[in-house]
Motif scaffolding. Structure first.
Motif, short mmCIF file in Angstrom:
data_model
loop_
_atom_site.label_atom_id
_atom_site.label_comp_id
_atom_site.label_asym_id
_atom_site.label_seq_id
_atom_site.Cartn_x
_atom_site.Cartn_y
_atom_site.Cartn_z
N TYR A 50 39.72 42.49 44.02
CA TYR A 50 38.78 42.34 42.91
C TYR A 50 39.39 42.64 41.55
O TYR A 50 39.11 41.97 40.58
N LEU A 51 40.22 43.65 41.47
CA LEU A 51 40.73 44.07 40.16
C LEU A 51 42.17 43.62 39.92
O LEU A 51 42.81 44.12 39.00
N ARG A 57 38.73 38.74 39.11
CA ARG A 57 37.44 39.42 38.96
C ARG A 57 36.36 38.43 38.52
O ARG A 57 35.25 38.40 39.07
N ASP A 61 33.13 37.29 40.77
CA ASP A 61 31.78 37.48 40.21
C ASP A 61 30.99 36.18 40.19
O ASP A 61 29.81 36.15 40.52
N ALA A 93 31.92 43.95 45.05
CA ALA A 93 31.63 43.51 43.68
C ALA A 93 30.13 43.46 43.52
O ALA A 93 29.43 42.92 44.37
N PRO A 98 33.06 46.97 39.95
CA PRO A 98 33.42 47.46 41.28
C PRO A 98 32.43 48.54 41.71
O PRO A 98 31.90 49.26 40.87
#
Length: 115
Positions: A50-51, A57, A61, A93, A98
């Motif tokens: 995710y990061l 990201r 999303d 997410a 997060p």
């Protein structure tokens, strides 16, 4: 034998071609974090970190928010990789942030594959 791959969501929502050299897939059949991770690995891809980049990201999303999941209290929530596990909590997410939750709840999840 490993579990069969979950069903993807409706066409047009299930995949995004990333400008970061990856293709992102959302799997709509809710799974636990461990099963989601195993499914991605079994397909030769990874649970999308995710990061890892702003693009990753944003893509995660977008996929998670567009998925119209039947449990509205969990809408926009997807299992993701790249967040450290904290005891029995796993990374997901949630609306651009997060977050951690119980690893045993079942949620859609996002895998990514290098192009």
């Amino acid at each position: 034998p490993p579990p069969p791959p979950p069903s993807p969501p409706p066409t047009g929502v299930n995949m995004m071609d990333g400008s970061d050299g990856y293709i992102y897939y959302i799997f709509g059949e809710p799974e636990t974090y461990m099963t989601a991770s195993a499914v991605c690995t079994g397909l030769g891809v990874e649970l999308a970190p995710y990061l890892s980049t702003p693009y990753a990201r944003s893509t995660v999303d977008t996929l998670c928010s567009k998925f119209n999941w039947r449990q509205t209290d969990k809408q926009g929530r997807c299992w993701v990789g790249g967040l450290p596990q904290e005891d029995l909590l796993c990374g997901l997410a949630v609306s651009g942030q997060p977050y951690y939750d119980d690893c045993t709840i079942k949620l859609p999840f996002v895998c990514r594959q290098r192009v």
